[in-house]
Write an enzyme that holds these catalytic residues in place. Structure first.
Site, PDB file in Angstrom:
ATOM      1  N   ASP A   1      39.736  38.141  24.110  1.00 33.58           N
ATOM      2  CA  ASP A   1      40.785  38.888  24.800  1.00 33.58           C
ATOM      3  C   ASP A   1      42.138  38.492  24.218  1.00 33.58           C
ATOM      4  OD1 ASP A   1      41.501  40.699  26.697  1.00 33.58           O
ATOM      5  OD2 ASP A   1      41.077  39.405  28.425  1.00 33.58           O
TER       6      ASP A   1
ATOM      7  N   LYS B   1      39.774  42.388  22.376  1.00 34.98           N
ATOM      8  CA  LYS B   1      40.087  43.372  23.423  1.00 34.98           C
ATOM      9  C   LYS B   1      41.583  43.353  23.656  1.00 34.98           C
ATOM     10  CE  LYS B   1      39.310  42.586  28.023  1.00 34.98           C
ATOM     11  NZ  LYS B   1      40.671  42.729  28.582  1.00 34.98           N
TER      12      LYS B   1
ATOM     13  N   GLU C   1      38.724  49.084  34.562  1.00 31.79           N
ATOM     14  CA  GLU C   1      38.845  48.113  35.662  1.00 31.79           C
ATOM     15  C   GLU C   1      39.500  48.756  36.890  1.00 31.79           C
ATOM     16  OE1 GLU C   1      40.433  44.269  34.637  1.00 31.79           O
ATOM     17  OE2 GLU C   1      40.544  43.644  36.739  1.00 31.79           O
TER      18      GLU C   1
ATOM     19  N   ASP D   1      41.096  36.627  29.129  1.00 29.76           N
ATOM     20  CA  ASP D   1      42.303  35.845  29.426  1.00 29.76           C
ATOM     21  C   ASP D   1      42.327  35.486  30.912  1.00 29.76           C
ATOM     22  OD1 ASP D   1      42.931  38.315  30.455  1.00 29.76           O
ATOM     23  OD2 ASP D   1      44.906  38.463  29.497  1.00 29.76           O
ATOM     24  N   SER D   2      41.302  35.963  31.659  1.00 33.79           N
ATOM     25  CA  SER D   2      41.097  35.470  33.020  1.00 33.79           C
ATOM     26  C   SER D   2      40.928  33.957  33.006  1.00 33.79           C
ATOM     27  CB  SER D   2      39.862  36.140  33.647  1.00 33.79           C
ATOM     28  OG  SER D   2      38.748  36.063  32.777  1.00 33.79           O
TER      29      SER D   2
ATOM     30  N   GLU E   1      44.741  45.261  26.222  1.00 32.52           N
ATOM     31  CA  GLU E   1      44.996  46.083  27.400  1.00 32.52           C
ATOM     32  C   GLU E   1      45.944  47.231  27.074  1.00 32.52           C
ATOM     33  OE1 GLU E   1      46.296  43.790  30.791  1.00 32.52           O
ATOM     34  OE2 GLU E   1      44.558  42.443  30.674  1.00 32.52           O
TER      35      GLU E   1
HETATM   36  O1  KIV Z   1      40.115  38.699  31.324  1.00 35.63           O
HETATM   37  C1  KIV Z   1      39.066  39.180  31.792  1.00 35.63           C
HETATM   38  O2  KIV Z   1      38.159  38.459  32.243  1.00 35.63           O
HETATM   39  C2  KIV Z   1      38.932  40.617  31.789  1.00 35.63           C
HETATM   40  C3  KIV Z   1      37.795  41.210  32.552  1.00 35.63           C
HETATM   41  C4  KIV Z   1      38.109  41.212  34.001  1.00 35.63           C
HETATM   42  C5  KIV Z   1      37.435  42.542  32.066  1.00 35.63           C
HETATM   43  O3  KIV Z   1      39.737  41.300  31.207  1.00 35.63           O
END
Ligand code: KIV
Length: 291
Positions: free
Chosen positions: A98, A128, A197, A59-60, A130
């Site tokens: 994510d 994924k 992280e 989600d970056s 969090e």
């Molecule tokens: O969203 C992302 O790119 C991440 C990584 C930094 C692990 O969660």
């Protein structure tokens, strides 16, 4: 006539795809795991060609691709589009989608609904999410439905405000212990891997030793079972200064800008397009046309 589908059904590993149990075997063999983020088909294809084991459609993307100031605004629809593009480009690596903020916090049902969309509509191999604590139920629900889940501990950007900003976590004995306990709890809940992280190397090392599933570090030191970097950071597409855990393996931002400047200059001075970029027409056709 064949009754076999031309493409494997969602949830069925494609031919050549890294098998999920292989991840734990890589850990057991102490073979470091390389993960990188990607957000479109060309980056998925390049990460695959470069031998990445895991691709995270992070989600970056909200920041690196969509220009937001944090990861929070990423939506399910945006993440589905990006994940679908990556799975079209990548064959061997496991593609992890994510789950964006708001897509899994409300209830097990909503988390399940959204995770199923990632697998079914976008071809993701895993999701994924969090956090631990109240998220452990989500992990159990998703794993129970047959969806592999990667956990994410330490600096969890979706809750950066609660954590006091983008800063390393686990720097007191009590908070390090909480991360350690959370890592073990996420494994017990069924996670297939953990992203660690921004935490002290020693904390990541203890978690890595305590769990049987692979840990993938970002700013968590060298003892994790694998490492992940964000595509734009790794390739020099984000502005300086980069966070201290980033290594720039290229300066593509500079390269791209210089290529675009040369292109604009060539257009303006008439150097581009040249003869070799242009189409001709047979003489007779041209004569008829001119008439
Ligand atoms: O969203 C992302 O790119 C991440 C990584 C930094 C692990 O969660």
């Amino acid at each position: 006539m064949t009754t076999r589908p031309r493409k494997p059904a969602p949830g069925t590993p494609a031919p050549g795809k890294l098998a999920l149990p292989e991840l734990a075997q890589l850990k057991a063999r102490r073979q470091p795991i390389a993960m990188v983020t990607a957000y479109d088909a060309p980056s998925g294809r390049l990460a695959d060609a470069a031998g990445a084991d895991l691709i995270l459609v992070g989600d970056s993307a909200a920041m690196t691709v969509l220009g937001h100031d944090s990861t929070v605004p990423a939506t399910m629809e945006e993440m589905l589009v990006l994940t679908r593009a990556v799975t079209r480009g990548a064959r061997r690596p496991l593609v992890v989608a994510d789950m964006p903020f708001g897509s899994f916090q409300v209830s097990d049902e909503e988390a399940m609904h959204n995770a199923i969309r990632f697998v079914k509509e976008a071809g993701a191999d895993a999701v994924k999410l969090e956090g631990a604590g109240s998220m452990l139920d989500r992990v159990r629900a998703l794993v129970g439905a047959g969806i592999p889940v990667m956990g994410h501990l330490g600096l969890t950007p979706q809750s950066a405000t609660m954590l006091g900003g983008y800063r390393a976590q686990g720097r007191t004995a009590a908070s390090a212990q909480r991360l350690y306990d959370a890592g073990r709890a996420l494994e017990a809940a069924g996670c297939c891997a953990l992203v660690l992280e921004a935490m002290p190397s020693v904390v990541a090392e203890r978690i890595t030793r305590a769990v049987g599933i692979p840990t993938i570090g970002i700013g968590a030191g060298p003892s994790c079972d694998g490492q992940v970097l964000v595509w734009h950071d790794l390739l020099g597409l984000t502005p300086d200064p980069a966070p201290r855990f980033v290594e720039r393996y290229a300066q593509l931002g500079t390269e791209i800008r210089s290529a675009l400047e040369r292109y604009a200059r060539d257009v303006r001075d008439g150097t581009f397009p040249g003869e070799r970029h242009s189409y001709g027409i047979p003489d007779a056709e041209r004569a008829a046309f001119e008439k």
